[in-house]
Design a protein around this motif. Structure first.
Motif: not given
Length: 378
Positions: A156-164
């Motif tokens: 799966s495409r890695y979600i590189n803009n997660p909510l922090l």
């Protein structure tokens, strides 16, 4: 409604736990007057099991007996089946309503498609075994050559803009209760958990295949015809645009309690789940048909596993509940009872059961059917 363990003990309500160990379930049931029977006993009101029952065993269940799994729950909880079913829903009902997974490929079958997508966006990508749980075997890759194709895996495409939260990445555990699949009735528990994970440098992630082990755990609070019920654990990641992404669905989510708040949430949730589902107050050894009486797990000063009852507005009106049997009514034209809704007696029975269930829901919120969800997914 029953308010204490006394009457439950009088009805000899019992449970058995098979192929699993849940101290929390055992403590709650025992505190409310249920007694445990041997795993081989057939005289029980609830079987709490860590695996699915064979169809011939399900067919032997009486009205007074319930089990905690539906057949074929792996269609949601196996990562490959979840992926295939969501893709099928996208093709059948439209991409927009089911755009809930990151771009995903099932390997080795879709290896060529993955390589084509990778050539356009080099990642990173995340690899998951199709039947693993608790993060086992999960790792990141930045090149297709790093992937082993000896077994079925999802990429799966890695979600590189997660909510922090304070520079911590987190995913959310939501507890979802399905009490019926035909008609479909789904509840979401109002409280959930969040696991926070420290964002290491990506170069370190690429060399650490066990990166998904949390740096630390935090607990956050959220306000949110077989005799079976199913409690699922939905793991969701929220990105910086506030879009939720479904990571996986867990069968028999962990009920271990490692902190006081953990115990409070899970004990309250399990107590409310048993109240929603309802047990017929009938001695299982009698096997005689009696008028169903459904006990509730109400609060008691002597019982730390119970919580105060709360009142809240219904999540859907009686009129909206007519949608529950819309499809069933189409299947049996002409089978009309005497009701003003033009429903059969069986459909009226279903409506009554679901309404009574909703009245007992405690901290569970019915999310399907409601007027909004029926409009989208009905």
């Amino acid at each position: 409604m029953l308010t204490g363990p006394g009457r439950k003990q009088r009805y000899h309500l019992s449970y058995k736990i098979v192929r699993t160990d849940s101290r929390l379930v055992r403590s709650i049931l025992t505190a409310h007057g249920f007694h445990e029977v041997h795993p081989s006993s057939t005289d029980y009101n609830l079987m709490w099991t860590g695996s699915h029952l064979k169809p011939f065993l399900l067919r032997t269940l009486s009205e007074a007996q319930k089990v905690n799994h539906f057949p074929r729950s792996y269609e949601l909880t196996r990562k490959d089946r979840l992926y295939k079913n969501i893709i099928r829903m996208q093709h059948t009902h439209g991409f927009k309503a089911f755009h809930i997974l990151p771009q995903t490929f099932l390997l080795p079958a879709e290896y060529a498609e993955f390589c084509n997508s990778y050539s356009k966006d080099r990642g990173p990508w995340i690899v998951k075994p199709v039947a693993s749980s608790r993060g086992r075997g999960v790792y990141l890759i930045n090149n297709p050559n790093q992937i082993s194709l000896e077994e079925n895996i999802l990429v799966s495409r890695y979600i590189n803009n997660p909510l922090l939260i304070d520079d911590f990445k987190f995913d959310v555990r939501l507890y979802v209760l399905v009490t019926s699949y035909d008609p479909l009735v789904i509840y979401l528990y109002e409280e959930g958990l969040a696991r926070l994970i420290f964002l290491w440098d990506l170069d370190l992630l690429f060399s650490n295949f066990s990166f998904w082990t949390p740096d630390k755990d935090f607990l956050l609070r959220f306000s949110t015809q077989i005799q079976s019920q199913e409690l699922y654990g939905f793991d969701v990641l929220i990105d910086s645009t506030l879009k939720p992404w479904l990571l996986e669905v867990n069968l028999s989510p962990s009920l271990a309690c490692d902190a006081p708040l953990d115990l409070k949430i899970k004990a309250s949730m399990i107590s409310d789940m048993f109240t929603v589902v309802g047990f017929v107050c009938q001695d299982p050894a009698q096997r005689a048909s009696t008028r169903p009486i459904y006990p509730t797990f109400e609060s008691s000063r002597r019982n730390p596993f119970q919580k105060p009852q709360r009142s809240r507005p219904l999540s859907a009106s009686d009129a909206e509940m007519k949608n529950l049997v819309g499809s069933a009514r189409e299947k049996v034209p002409g089978k009309l009872g005497g009701s003003v809704l033009g429903l059969s007696m069986e459909e009226i029975k279903v409506l009554r059961r679901v309404k009574e269930e909703n009245d007992r829901r405690g901290g569970f919120i019915r999310i399907f059917p409601t007027s909004e969800t029926w409009e989208i997914y009905g």
